[in-house]
Design a protein around this motif. Structure first.
Motif, short mmCIF file in Angstrom:
data_model
loop_
_atom_site.label_atom_id
_atom_site.label_comp_id
_atom_site.label_asym_id
_atom_site.label_seq_id
_atom_site.Cartn_x
_atom_site.Cartn_y
_atom_site.Cartn_z
N LEU A 221 -29.15 -8.46 23.61
CA LEU A 221 -28.35 -8.41 22.49
C LEU A 221 -28.75 -9.04 21.50
O LEU A 221 -28.62 -8.76 20.04
CB LEU A 221 -27.16 -8.89 22.93
N ASP A 222 -29.24 -10.50 21.63
CA ASP A 222 -29.33 -11.32 20.56
C ASP A 222 -30.67 -10.73 19.67
O ASP A 222 -30.83 -10.88 18.60
CB ASP A 222 -29.88 -12.78 21.07
N TYR A 223 -31.74 -10.19 20.36
CA TYR A 223 -32.87 -9.75 19.70
C TYR A 223 -32.33 -8.44 18.71
O TYR A 223 -32.93 -8.44 17.44
CB TYR A 223 -33.87 -9.08 20.59
N ALA A 224 -31.45 -7.88 19.42
CA ALA A 224 -30.99 -6.54 18.59
C ALA A 224 -30.18 -7.00 17.32
O ALA A 224 -30.33 -6.27 16.18
CB ALA A 224 -30.08 -5.57 19.42
N LYS A 225 -29.36 -7.96 17.60
CA LYS A 225 -28.83 -8.68 16.23
C LYS A 225 -29.45 -9.16 15.39
O LYS A 225 -29.15 -9.31 14.12
CB LYS A 225 -27.56 -9.55 16.78
N HIS A 226 -30.92 -9.61 15.65
CA HIS A 226 -31.42 -10.16 14.58
C HIS A 226 -32.40 -9.15 14.06
O HIS A 226 -32.68 -9.11 12.89
CB HIS A 226 -32.52 -11.04 15.58
N MET A 227 -32.78 -7.91 14.69
CA MET A 227 -33.51 -6.99 14.12
C MET A 227 -32.66 -6.09 13.13
O MET A 227 -33.45 -5.72 11.99
CB MET A 227 -34.07 -6.14 15.25
N LEU A 228 -31.42 -5.55 13.54
CA LEU A 228 -30.80 -4.62 12.68
C LEU A 228 -30.63 -4.98 11.25
O LEU A 228 -30.94 -4.06 10.33
CB LEU A 228 -29.51 -4.60 13.46
N PRO A 229 -30.36 -6.09 10.96
CA PRO A 229 -30.28 -6.46 9.58
C PRO A 229 -31.61 -6.18 8.76
O PRO A 229 -31.70 -5.74 7.47
CB PRO A 229 -29.74 -7.95 9.40
#
Length: 233
Positions: A221-229
């Protein structure tokens, strides 16, 4: 028409194999920060086929790629006795019988893989018995045309990915899916590698096409939240 017998067989590739290149696709093992051969559990060098024969001589064929030896054992030991003697046209009853009889250990995972192989074979029987493609038995055509997308573009050298993307453009595709090769364990450098490849493929396919990005269970989850923007145009 009654189901007379079930035969399962496992087919295994015994020839030369080539390990996948590093970072060609993320997968679920990446979340463990495992720097070994993370793709070892995702190779398909074995396959299981399930052949169901009826008393009219029709043979339906199903298959399973996941854990073929285990799915074979489940069918031979638990599922076959529940299917032999049944009318394949009672497909919903048969499916429920298999599903409910394996509740204690099934319901998902390898139990469902084995049930699926049997179910596919039964639908193959029905299509052959009716002389119709199975999609007709499932309700038939609902659209004049179905949009499709090019689905490969595993991570690799940028020039190779651009060349591959161009071949799909030349074939007339307007939707594409590519794979991320880096995940949480690869840190900021991996983020840059991912972004560089997305930009490179987008340069080839253009801004007015759909580009889907596959992280294949390899992000938390943390990596996805970092990558999406960072991926927003």
């Amino acid at each position: 028409m009654k189901i007379q017998s079930i035969r399962t067989r496992v087919w295994e590739w015994t020839g030369k194999t080539v390990p996948p290149a590093a970072n060609f696709c993320t997968n679920a093992m990446d979340a463990l920060y495992d720097r070994g051969d993370a793709m070892g559990s995702f190779r398909f060098h074995g396959w299981m086929t399930c052949e169901i024969e009826t008393d009219t001589g029709i043979v339906g064929i199903g298959n399973a790629a996941l854990a073929p030896r285990i799915s074979k054992k489940i069918i031979d030991t638990y599922l076959a006795p529940l299917v032999v003697g049944q009318d394949p046209w009672d497909y919903e009853y048969i499916w429920q019988r298999l599903y409910r009889s394996t509740h204690a250990w099934g319901r998902r995972g390898i139990g469902m893989v084995a049930i699926s192989a049997v179910d596919i074979a039964i639908w193959d029987i029905l299509g052959k018995a009716a002389g119709q493609p199975v999609f007709k038995l499932l309700g038939g055509r609902t659209k004049e045309r179905i949009p499709v997308y090019a689905s490969k573009l595993y991570s690799g050298p940028i020039e190779d990915m651009q060349h591959e993307a161009q071949t799909y453009v030349d074939q007339g595709f307007s939707m594409f899916k590519m794979r991320f090769g880096w995940g949480p364990k690869d840190g900021p450098a991996g983020v840059r590698e991912n972004l560089n490849r997305v930009a490179a493929v987008r340069e080839v396919v253009g801004e007015d096409t759909d580009l889907m990005l596959e992280c294949y269970m390899g992000w938390n989850l943390d990596y996805a939240k970092h990558m999406l923007p960072l991926l927003v145009p």
